[in-house]
Write a protein that holds these residues in place. Sequence first.
Motif, PDB file in Angstrom:
ATOM      1  N   TYR A   3       4.119  10.882  22.366  1.00  0.00           N
ATOM      2  CA  TYR A   3       5.260  10.058  21.957  1.00  0.00           C
ATOM      3  C   TYR A   3       5.853   9.278  23.123  1.00  0.00           C
ATOM      4  CZ  TYR A   3       5.457  12.640  17.520  1.00  0.00           C
ATOM      5  OH  TYR A   3       5.169  13.201  16.304  1.00  0.00           O
ATOM      6  N   GLU A  27       1.110  14.918  26.527  1.00  0.00           N
ATOM      7  CA  GLU A  27       0.386  15.259  25.294  1.00  0.00           C
ATOM      8  C   GLU A  27       0.753  16.663  24.820  1.00  0.00           C
ATOM      9  OE1 GLU A  27      -3.733  14.493  26.129  1.00  0.00           O
ATOM     10  OE2 GLU A  27      -3.404  12.327  26.230  1.00  0.00           O
ATOM     11  N   THR A  30       4.271  16.666  23.492  1.00  0.00           N
ATOM     12  CA  THR A  30       4.314  16.079  22.142  1.00  0.00           C
ATOM     13  C   THR A  30       3.981  17.128  21.093  1.00  0.00           C
ATOM     14  OG1 THR A  30       3.836  13.849  22.934  1.00  0.00           O
ATOM     15  CG2 THR A  30       3.268  14.320  20.634  1.00  0.00           C
ATOM     16  N   ASP A  34       6.427  18.283  18.177  1.00  0.00           N
ATOM     17  CA  ASP A  34       5.965  18.305  16.784  1.00  0.00           C
ATOM     18  C   ASP A  34       6.214  19.667  16.133  1.00  0.00           C
ATOM     19  OD1 ASP A  34       5.177  15.677  16.447  1.00  0.00           O
ATOM     20  OD2 ASP A  34       3.067  16.044  16.927  1.00  0.00           O
ATOM     21  N   VAL A  44       6.566   7.584   8.806  1.00  0.00           N
ATOM     22  CA  VAL A  44       5.489   7.488   9.797  1.00  0.00           C
ATOM     23  C   VAL A  44       4.506   6.398   9.409  1.00  0.00           C
ATOM     24  CG1 VAL A  44       5.657   9.911  10.496  1.00  0.00           C
ATOM     25  CG2 VAL A  44       4.099   9.266   8.657  1.00  0.00           C
ATOM     26  N   ASP A  45       3.759   5.932  10.405  1.00  0.00           N
ATOM     27  CA  ASP A  45       2.697   4.965  10.156  1.00  0.00           C
ATOM     28  C   ASP A  45       1.415   5.708   9.781  1.00  0.00           C
ATOM     29  OD1 ASP A  45       1.599   5.915  12.556  1.00  0.00           O
ATOM     30  OD2 ASP A  45       2.253   4.167  13.711  1.00  0.00           O
ATOM     31  N   ASP A  47      -1.012   6.523  11.534  1.00  0.00           N
ATOM     32  CA  ASP A  47      -1.430   7.470  12.573  1.00  0.00           C
ATOM     33  C   ASP A  47      -0.491   8.657  12.690  1.00  0.00           C
ATOM     34  OD1 ASP A  47      -3.664   5.928  13.328  1.00  0.00           O
ATOM     35  OD2 ASP A  47      -2.386   4.649  14.577  1.00  0.00           O
ATOM     36  N   ASN A  49       2.727   8.456  13.515  1.00  0.00           N
ATOM     37  CA  ASN A  49       3.781   8.194  14.484  1.00  0.00           C
ATOM     38  C   ASN A  49       5.022   7.650  13.776  1.00  0.00           C
ATOM     39  OD1 ASN A  49       2.265   8.869  16.843  1.00  0.00           O
ATOM     40  ND2 ASN A  49       1.106   6.985  16.514  1.00  0.00           N
ATOM     41  N   ARG A  56      11.383   6.641  17.400  1.00  0.00           N
ATOM     42  CA  ARG A  56      10.391   6.605  18.489  1.00  0.00           C
ATOM     43  C   ARG A  56      11.071   6.847  19.838  1.00  0.00           C
ATOM     44  NH1 ARG A  56       8.056   2.225  15.537  1.00  0.00           N
ATOM     45  NH2 ARG A  56       9.048   0.724  16.937  1.00  0.00           N
TER      46      ARG A  56
END
Length: 129
Positions: A3, A27, A30, A34, A44-45, A47, A49, A56
């Motif tokens: 992120y 990573e 993140t 999560d 979210v998109d 992916d 995100n 964001r």
Amino acid sequence: MAYATVEQFADHMDPEPVPANARRLLETATIRIDELLVGARYSVDDDGNPMDPVDRAIFAKAVCLQAQFMKDTGDETGANANVTSMSQGGLSVGRSSGADGRTIPRYSQDAVSYLRTRGVLPVHPYTYS
């Protein structure tokens, strides 16, 4: 994908230098964030995100806080969470059962507080009938 970027982490760490393992810390951080976000609701998109720029930015800051915590504790993987003492020569490791509260927490309290005060962490379960 993390992120936060290494550049965002560098801004967060300023004036301290960014560690050589910054990308890996971000990573892993993140993944930790999560874990905290399970049950949170945000768009979210494709992916996975967050779509909202505010979300964001919140997630990026939380990841930087978590990555700094892992760097500062020297425990990127959580393997030392219950280590209370360690010796190098002759290798001696003492582990805590956790009852004494002397374990390293998995999450940065700053990251948890930041997410909570931004209204992202689910404080109450989402229920419906």
